[in-house]
Motif scaffolding. Structure first.
Motif, mmCIF file in Angstrom:
data_model
loop_
_atom_site.group_PDB
_atom_site.id
_atom_site.type_symbol
_atom_site.label_atom_id
_atom_site.label_comp_id
_atom_site.label_asym_id
_atom_site.label_seq_id
_atom_site.Cartn_x
_atom_site.Cartn_y
_atom_site.Cartn_z
ATOM 1 N N SER A 162 0.346 -1.002 0.040
ATOM 2 C CA SER A 162 0.267 -0.051 -0.049
ATOM 3 C C SER A 162 0.849 1.337 0.155
ATOM 4 N N ILE A 163 2.078 1.026 0.725
ATOM 5 C CA ILE A 163 2.995 2.832 0.806
ATOM 6 C C ILE A 163 3.392 2.600 -0.790
ATOM 7 N N ILE A 164 3.733 1.452 -0.897
ATOM 8 C CA ILE A 164 4.881 1.529 -2.352
ATOM 9 C C ILE A 164 3.663 2.265 -3.557
ATOM 10 N N LEU A 165 2.275 1.722 -3.399
ATOM 11 C CA LEU A 165 1.378 2.524 -4.203
ATOM 12 C C LEU A 165 0.950 3.818 -4.124
ATOM 13 N N GLN A 166 0.792 4.308 -2.943
ATOM 14 C CA GLN A 166 1.319 5.337 -2.495
ATOM 15 C C GLN A 166 1.925 6.373 -3.212
ATOM 16 N N LEU A 167 2.860 5.806 -2.984
ATOM 17 C CA LEU A 167 4.307 6.269 -3.520
ATOM 18 C C LEU A 167 4.538 6.232 -4.757
ATOM 19 N N LEU A 168 4.373 5.381 -5.169
ATOM 20 C CA LEU A 168 3.818 5.665 -7.309
ATOM 21 C C LEU A 168 2.449 6.607 -7.748
ATOM 22 N N VAL A 169 1.492 6.632 -7.263
ATOM 23 C CA VAL A 169 0.844 6.938 -7.964
ATOM 24 C C VAL A 169 1.332 8.318 -7.633
ATOM 25 N N VAL A 170 2.146 9.129 -7.064
ATOM 26 C CA VAL A 170 2.776 10.906 -7.653
ATOM 27 C C VAL A 170 3.296 10.358 -8.530
ATOM 28 N N VAL A 171 4.475 9.423 -8.541
ATOM 29 C CA VAL A 171 5.735 9.667 -9.392
ATOM 30 C C VAL A 171 5.342 8.972 -11.071
ATOM 31 N N ILE A 172 4.338 8.086 -11.109
ATOM 32 C CA ILE A 172 3.544 7.488 -12.256
ATOM 33 C C ILE A 172 2.868 7.835 -12.793
ATOM 34 N N PRO A 173 2.461 8.941 -14.051
ATOM 35 C CA PRO A 173 1.188 9.733 -14.459
ATOM 36 C C PRO A 173 0.491 8.784 -14.749
ATOM 37 N N ARG A 174 0.449 7.175 -15.260
ATOM 38 C CA ARG A 174 -0.543 6.194 -15.689
ATOM 39 C C ARG A 174 -1.865 6.301 -14.158
ATOM 40 N N LEU A 175 -0.794 5.546 -13.176
ATOM 41 C CA LEU A 175 -1.593 5.649 -11.774
ATOM 42 C C LEU A 175 -2.618 7.267 -11.103
ATOM 43 N N GLU A 176 -1.728 8.295 -11.166
ATOM 44 C CA GLU A 176 -2.280 9.581 -10.813
ATOM 45 C C GLU A 176 -4.087 9.634 -11.991
ATOM 46 N N ALA A 177 -3.188 9.075 -13.003
ATOM 47 C CA ALA A 177 -4.899 8.946 -13.840
ATOM 48 C C ALA A 177 -5.481 8.369 -13.461
ATOM 49 N N LEU A 178 -5.607 7.315 -13.028
ATOM 50 C CA LEU A 178 -6.603 5.643 -12.670
ATOM 51 C C LEU A 178 -6.990 6.539 -11.033
ATOM 52 N N LYS A 179 -6.120 7.504 -9.767
ATOM 53 C CA LYS A 179 -6.910 7.778 -9.154
ATOM 54 C C LYS A 179 -7.594 8.472 -9.242
ATOM 55 N N LYS A 180 -7.691 9.852 -10.781
ATOM 56 C CA LYS A 180 -8.981 10.766 -10.047
ATOM 57 C C LYS A 180 -9.763 10.225 -11.589
ATOM 58 N N GLU A 181 -10.508 8.627 -11.194
ATOM 59 C CA GLU A 181 -11.185 8.999 -12.112
ATOM 60 C C GLU A 181 -12.558 8.010 -11.131
ATOM 61 N N GLY A 182 -11.798 8.220 -9.629
ATOM 62 C CA GLY A 182 -12.531 7.882 -9.161
ATOM 63 C C GLY A 182 -12.480 6.361 -8.244
ATOM 64 N N GLN A 183 -13.852 6.007 -8.230
ATOM 65 C CA GLN A 183 -14.144 4.580 -8.068
ATOM 66 C C GLN A 183 -13.325 3.555 -8.584
ATOM 67 N N SER A 184 -14.050 3.806 -10.482
ATOM 68 C CA SER A 184 -13.382 2.310 -11.120
ATOM 69 C C SER A 184 -12.099 2.424 -11.171
ATOM 70 N N GLY A 185 -10.889 3.537 -11.233
ATOM 71 C CA GLY A 185 -9.524 3.893 -11.025
ATOM 72 C C GLY A 185 -9.093 2.945 -9.265
ATOM 73 N N GLN A 186 -10.009 3.921 -8.562
ATOM 74 C CA GLN A 186 -9.675 2.791 -7.049
ATOM 75 C C GLN A 186 -9.335 1.689 -7.061
ATOM 76 N N THR A 187 -9.891 1.251 -7.699
ATOM 77 C CA THR A 187 -11.022 -0.591 -7.685
ATOM 78 C C THR A 187 -9.243 -0.779 -8.575
ATOM 79 N N LYS A 188 -9.196 -0.142 -9.504
ATOM 80 C CA LYS A 188 -7.115 -1.010 -10.065
ATOM 81 C C LYS A 188 -6.676 -0.383 -9.058
#
Length: 434
Positions: free
Chosen positions: A86-112
């Motif tokens: 969980s900590i690694i994914l939280q850090l990667l969301v800030v670094v990787i644009p694809r994960l940051e875009a998923l986070k902004k998609e809402g529930q579907s992105g959070q599920t991914k």
């Protein structure tokens, strides 16, 4: 509070949820006591009787597993692989644009992102299980063990133990998600709370048995004061007022409301303590792998004297400094003043006396940096309590009132009580926190 508990159990659906959580906890604790295939249980129990094994480099992981790690049970890895993932994914969301875009998609992105966390958890579980079983085979997992910890050192036993521990981690994830969906509170947090609480009575009993019952009474009194202080700081927050202007959309008027942005004093939670503890385990692990080597470098002895047991001032200073650093680091990547300021400007919000846009961003950054300092110092001081106790009363590093354990216990308990209280208030009952 007792009336609130009675009301909670009188409500049929809430009673079912609480009993379901209790049933999952019982299953979880039972799995933490069942040894993995091939483990020499008598040898493990004999070696665990040595106090030196309660102060090894795996103290944090063993704490999160409720003592199951050093007993080599099927749930030996506990919840630690999931926390790390969980900590690694939280850090990667800030670094990787694809994960940051998923986070902004809402529930579907959070599920991914949750699915990626599961996969990473299993990968880390395989690595950790391989390392733990390899240390058990070589005899380096526990100190001063004359008997082998495993009945057989062949490859098949090794693979069966690794698969069993990895499967145990997957079951733990499933149990945590069941609590979140059908129970009360966050499932993973409750499982962590359960494992930490499981080691609490043993640590208290060890203090009374080795240091005397007067010392035990003093520790209890000090512990109550520490718990009260932790609750106070965990609840403390700086509320920044926000005013939304009125705006016309079609024929309807929107806005004109007042709210606030809550900035907690301990904005980073327990993550900086985990980061700092994990980083300081690296030199201790290097010593463990080289302590039996005849040609060990000179710095191995220096690290062994200053950074292994945890009672040296160098270790305490490094630990405190790392917690301060990681607190600022984690807050900077989880709270983005520019994003908050842009969202406020988009919806017509502003802080009274502060212009929208860049001035709002600068103001939020200023307040955040000022409020993070006492939070970082608080985390550092709480984390040093077990190390100070190690020097003053010669207690082990699992000293109950302080460090990671008390932060987890208080934090999870407060969140769970708030969720139960909100469900009680929906049914016209008074909550726990009056």
């Amino acid at each position: 509070m007792l009336t609130a508990f009675v009301n909670a159990f009188r409500t049929p659906d809430l009673r079912k949820k609480l009993l379901f959580v209790l049933a999952i906890i019982v299953i979880f604790r039972a799995g933490s006591q069942i040894p993995a295939p091939g483990v020499n249980v008598s040898a493990v129990q004999q070696c665990l009787g040595d106090s030196a094994n309660s102060e090894g480099v795996y103290t944090l992981i063993n704490l999160f597993s409720g003592g199951a790690l050093l007993q080599l049970t099927i749930f030996a890895l506990g919840i630690m692989p999931y926390i790390t993932a969980s900590i690694i994914l939280q850090l990667l969301v800030v670094v990787i644009p694809r994960l940051e875009a998923l986070k902004k998609e809402g529930q579907s992105g959070q599920t991914k992102i949750t699915q990626y966390t599961r996969y990473l958890t299993l990968g880390l579980a395989v690595l950790q299980a391989t390392g733990i079983v390899a240390l058990a085979r070589s005899g380096n997992l526990l100190q001063n063990c004359s008997d082998p910890l495993l009945h057989n050192n062949n490859l098949s036993t090794f693979l069966v133990m690794v698969v069993t521990m990895t499967a145990g981690t997957a079951v733990i994830m499933w149990l945590g998600e069941l609590i979140t969906e059908r129970g009360v509170g966050n499932g993973m947090s409750i499982l962590i709370f359960t494992q930490v609480v499981a080691t609490f009575p043993t640590a208290l009993w060890a203090v009374g048995k080795t240091q005397g019952w007067w010392t035990f009474a003093i520790v209890i009194v000090i512990g109550m004061v520490i718990i009260a202080a932790v609750i106070f700081i965990e609840q403390a927050q700086r509320r920044i007022p926000v005013q939304y202007a009125r705006r016309m959309v079609g024929r309807k008027m929107f806005g004109g409301s007042s709210t606030y942005i809550p900035l907690k004093v301990n904005q980073a939670g327990i993550i900086p303590v985990i980061f700092a503890s994990s980083l300081l385990y690296l030199p201790a692990m290097a010593v463990q792998f080289n302590q039996n080597s005849e040609n060990a470098p000179a710095y191995i002895g220096w690290i062994n004297d200053h950074f292994v047991k945890g009672d040296h001032p160098y270790y305490m200073a490094a630990y405190f400094a790392l917690i301060i650093f990681f607190t600022y680091f984690y807050v900077s990547i989880t709270f983005n003043p520019q994003e908050v300021a842009d969202n406020m400007k988009k919806y017509g919000g502003f802080i009274p006396g502060i212009r929208a846009g860049k001035p709002t961003e600068d103001y939020l950054s200023y307040v955040l940096s000022r409020i993070t300092l006492p939070g970082a110092i608080y985390l550092g001081l709480i984390s040093l309590i077990p190390l100070i106790a190690l020097v003053l009363i010669e207690a082990n590093q699992n000293f109950p009132f302080g460090g990671t354990s008390i932060l987890i216990m208080v934090g999870v308990a407060l969140d769970t009580v708030k969720q139960i209280e909100s469900q009680l208030q929906q049914r016209n009952y008074e909550g726990f926190l009056r």
